[in-house]
Design a protein around this motif. Structure first.
Motif, mmCIF file in Angstrom:
data_model
loop_
_atom_site.group_PDB
_atom_site.id
_atom_site.type_symbol
_atom_site.label_atom_id
_atom_site.label_comp_id
_atom_site.label_asym_id
_atom_site.label_seq_id
_atom_site.Cartn_x
_atom_site.Cartn_y
_atom_site.Cartn_z
ATOM 1 N N ALA A 1 0.824 -1.212 0.000
ATOM 2 C CA ALA A 1 0.000 0.000 0.000
ATOM 3 C C ALA A 1 0.858 1.263 0.000
ATOM 4 C CB ALA A 1 -0.926 0.004 1.223
ATOM 5 N N GLY A 2 2.037 1.220 0.644
ATOM 6 C CA GLY A 2 2.891 2.406 0.732
ATOM 7 C C GLY A 2 3.283 2.967 -0.630
ATOM 8 N N PRO A 3 3.961 2.173 -1.483
ATOM 9 C CA PRO A 3 4.315 2.676 -2.824
ATOM 10 C C PRO A 3 3.109 3.068 -3.663
ATOM 11 C CG PRO A 3 5.619 0.738 -2.274
ATOM 12 C CD PRO A 3 4.572 0.867 -1.205
ATOM 13 N N ILE A 4 1.988 2.342 -3.509
ATOM 14 C CA ILE A 4 0.786 2.690 -4.275
ATOM 15 C C ILE A 4 0.295 4.081 -3.895
ATOM 16 C CG2 ILE A 4 -1.652 2.125 -4.620
ATOM 17 C CD1 ILE A 4 -0.904 -0.809 -4.415
ATOM 18 N N VAL A 5 0.279 4.362 -2.604
ATOM 19 C CA VAL A 5 -0.166 5.678 -2.139
ATOM 20 C C VAL A 5 0.784 6.769 -2.618
ATOM 21 C CG1 VAL A 5 -0.510 7.101 -0.084
ATOM 22 C CG2 VAL A 5 -1.414 4.782 -0.152
ATOM 23 N N MET A 6 2.089 6.508 -2.597
ATOM 24 C CA MET A 6 3.059 7.499 -3.074
ATOM 25 C C MET A 6 2.857 7.798 -4.561
ATOM 26 S SD MET A 6 6.664 6.754 -1.128
ATOM 27 C CE MET A 6 7.313 8.258 -1.828
ATOM 28 N N ILE A 7 2.629 6.752 -5.340
ATOM 29 C CA ILE A 7 2.386 6.952 -6.776
ATOM 30 C C ILE A 7 1.095 7.728 -6.990
ATOM 31 C CG2 ILE A 7 1.881 5.756 -8.938
ATOM 32 C CD1 ILE A 7 3.734 3.508 -8.007
ATOM 33 N N LEU A 8 0.073 7.422 -6.198
ATOM 34 C CA LEU A 8 -1.209 8.119 -6.313
ATOM 35 C C LEU A 8 -1.043 9.615 -6.049
ATOM 36 C CD1 LEU A 8 -4.300 8.162 -6.570
ATOM 37 C CD2 LEU A 8 -4.425 7.617 -4.134
ATOM 38 N N PHE A 9 -0.342 9.953 -4.973
ATOM 39 C CA PHE A 9 -0.154 11.361 -4.657
ATOM 40 C C PHE A 9 0.785 12.047 -5.653
ATOM 41 C CE2 PHE A 9 -1.953 10.237 -0.531
ATOM 42 C CZ PHE A 9 -2.734 11.351 -0.282
ATOM 43 N N ALA A 10 1.732 11.303 -6.220
ATOM 44 C CA ALA A 10 2.579 11.871 -7.272
ATOM 45 C C ALA A 10 1.734 12.257 -8.481
ATOM 46 C CB ALA A 10 3.663 10.872 -7.681
ATOM 47 N N PHE A 11 0.746 11.415 -8.813
ATOM 48 C CA PHE A 11 -0.165 11.727 -9.919
ATOM 49 C C PHE A 11 -1.009 12.953 -9.587
ATOM 50 C CE2 PHE A 11 -4.456 11.345 -11.696
ATOM 51 C CZ PHE A 11 -4.163 11.412 -13.046
ATOM 52 N N VAL A 12 -1.481 13.051 -8.332
ATOM 53 C CA VAL A 12 -2.272 14.212 -7.920
ATOM 54 C C VAL A 12 -1.448 15.496 -8.048
ATOM 55 C CG1 VAL A 12 -3.417 15.320 -5.962
ATOM 56 C CG2 VAL A 12 -3.764 12.878 -6.395
ATOM 57 N N ILE A 13 -0.190 15.439 -7.623
ATOM 58 C CA ILE A 13 0.687 16.612 -7.727
ATOM 59 C C ILE A 13 0.905 16.996 -9.184
ATOM 60 C CG2 ILE A 13 3.036 17.452 -7.332
ATOM 61 C CD1 ILE A 13 3.088 15.756 -4.791
ATOM 62 N N TYR A 14 1.135 15.990 -10.035
ATOM 63 C CA TYR A 14 1.334 16.274 -11.464
ATOM 64 C C TYR A 14 0.081 16.897 -12.074
ATOM 65 C CZ TYR A 14 1.599 15.447 -16.468
ATOM 66 O OH TYR A 14 1.558 15.616 -17.824
ATOM 67 N N TYR A 15 -1.085 16.346 -11.736
ATOM 68 C CA TYR A 15 -2.341 16.845 -12.316
ATOM 69 C C TYR A 15 -2.608 18.283 -11.881
ATOM 70 C CZ TYR A 15 -7.316 17.361 -13.256
ATOM 71 O OH TYR A 15 -8.519 17.830 -13.698
ATOM 72 N N THR A 16 -2.467 18.565 -10.589
ATOM 73 C CA THR A 16 -2.732 19.919 -10.100
ATOM 74 C C THR A 16 -1.710 20.919 -10.641
ATOM 75 O OG1 THR A 16 -1.504 19.386 -8.079
ATOM 76 C CG2 THR A 16 -3.893 19.149 -8.013
ATOM 77 N N SER A 17 -0.455 20.483 -10.806
ATOM 78 C CA SER A 17 0.572 21.371 -11.369
ATOM 79 C C SER A 17 0.243 21.725 -12.815
ATOM 80 C CB SER A 17 1.948 20.706 -11.277
ATOM 81 O OG SER A 17 2.310 20.448 -9.942
ATOM 82 N N ALA A 18 -0.154 20.717 -13.586
ATOM 83 C CA ALA A 18 -0.541 20.970 -14.975
ATOM 84 C C ALA A 18 -1.767 21.866 -15.039
ATOM 85 C CB ALA A 18 -0.798 19.644 -15.690
ATOM 86 N N LEU A 19 -2.710 21.672 -14.121
ATOM 87 C CA LEU A 19 -3.919 22.493 -14.087
ATOM 88 C C LEU A 19 -3.581 23.947 -13.775
ATOM 89 C CD1 LEU A 19 -7.021 22.396 -14.270
ATOM 90 C CD2 LEU A 19 -7.064 22.018 -11.795
ATOM 91 N N LEU A 20 -2.692 24.166 -12.813
ATOM 92 C CA LEU A 20 -2.279 25.531 -12.478
ATOM 93 C C LEU A 20 -1.569 26.194 -13.657
ATOM 94 C CD1 LEU A 20 -0.966 25.099 -8.817
ATOM 95 C CD2 LEU A 20 -2.968 26.399 -9.554
ATOM 96 N N ALA A 21 -0.716 25.424 -14.337
ATOM 97 C CA ALA A 21 -0.002 25.980 -15.493
ATOM 98 C C ALA A 21 -0.978 26.379 -16.600
ATOM 99 C CB ALA A 21 1.015 24.972 -16.017
#
Length: 239
Positions: free
Chosen positions: A61-81
């Motif tokens: 579950a640990g790596p899965i959660v890290m990957i999930l939040f990495a995707f959230v960060i990427y999505y929100t960063s692209a949205l802000l840009a």
């Protein structure tokens, strides 16, 4: 034109030399400075507890959660840009704040909701950091107390003075105009981000080496080390 010349600026076919399309002084950011800002925004003191959190979740579950939040960060960063300019992505009107972006794309009551959410978040973060700073100072004082008086000493320490000191410091710094524009501030923040990461890496490496050493000691030595660990846990119970 005379005004621009008096300011040391020159008129060009693209606009005014020294100014961007929005009339502000030309931005001089590079890939390196942008990377530094991203590092300071993403890496904070939270990385110190990241290893513990992943350890609680486990290797699945640990790596899965890290990957999930990495995707959230990427999505929100692209949205802000994408929301930085309204209309044309190269020449459209710039949105300097979250409220500007919400006003441009959503408008209406949503702008007020955005403002309320931002202020509530700011209020919560200010309280959280004040408490965290006071707890950190208390932990240092208690650690020194235990070294001086032994682990049996209660070492009761109040957090109120540290909260007051931190709050007064925040008030003083908040009065400095354009504090966020200080050029060396991002450098200090980037150094602190790497410091957090280095501390976390060092602590986990030390813990790993300790666990390897425990496998090589006798049962009596193992019990002795467990007792030392329990005393250390008591001294760190403030966390």
């Amino acid at each position: 034109m005379d005004t621009f010349v008096g300011l040391g600026l020159q008129q060009t076919h693209d606009g005014i030399k020294g100014l961007d399309d929005d009339g502000r002084i030309s931005r001089t950011g590079t890939v390196w400075t942008s990377s530094a800002h991203i590092i300071t925004a993403v890496i904070g003191s939270g990385v110190l507890s990241l290893a513990w959190a992943i350890g609680q979740l486990g290797w699945v579950a640990g790596p899965i959660v890290m990957i999930l939040f990495a995707f959230v960060i990427y999505y929100t960063s692209a949205l802000l840009a994408d929301c930085y300019r309204t209309g044309d992505p190269m020449t459209g009107k710039r949105n300097y704040t979250y409220s500007d972006a919400v006003q441009a794309y959503l408008g209406g009551m949503k702008v007020k909701i955005c403002g309320v959410v931002q202020y509530v978040n700011l209020f919560g973060v200010a309280i959280g950091y004040t408490i965290a700073a006071s707890i950190s100072m208390m932990a240092i004082r208690r650690s020194n107390c235990f070294h001086e008086k032994g682990h049996q000493s209660p070492c009761h320490i109040s957090s109120n003075p540290y909260m007051i000191i931190f709050g007064v410091t925040q008030i003083i710094f908040s009065q400095i105009p354009d504090f966020d524009q200080i050029w060396w501030l991002s450098i200090v923040a980037a150094v602190m981000s790497f410091t957090y990461s280095s501390i976390g890496l060092a602590l986990e490496s030390s813990k790993s080496l300790q666990m390897v050493g425990l496998r090589k000691v006798s049962p009596s030595q193992h019990r002795s080390r467990n007792a030392d660990s329990e005393n250390l846990a008591k001294s760190s119970s403030i966390w």
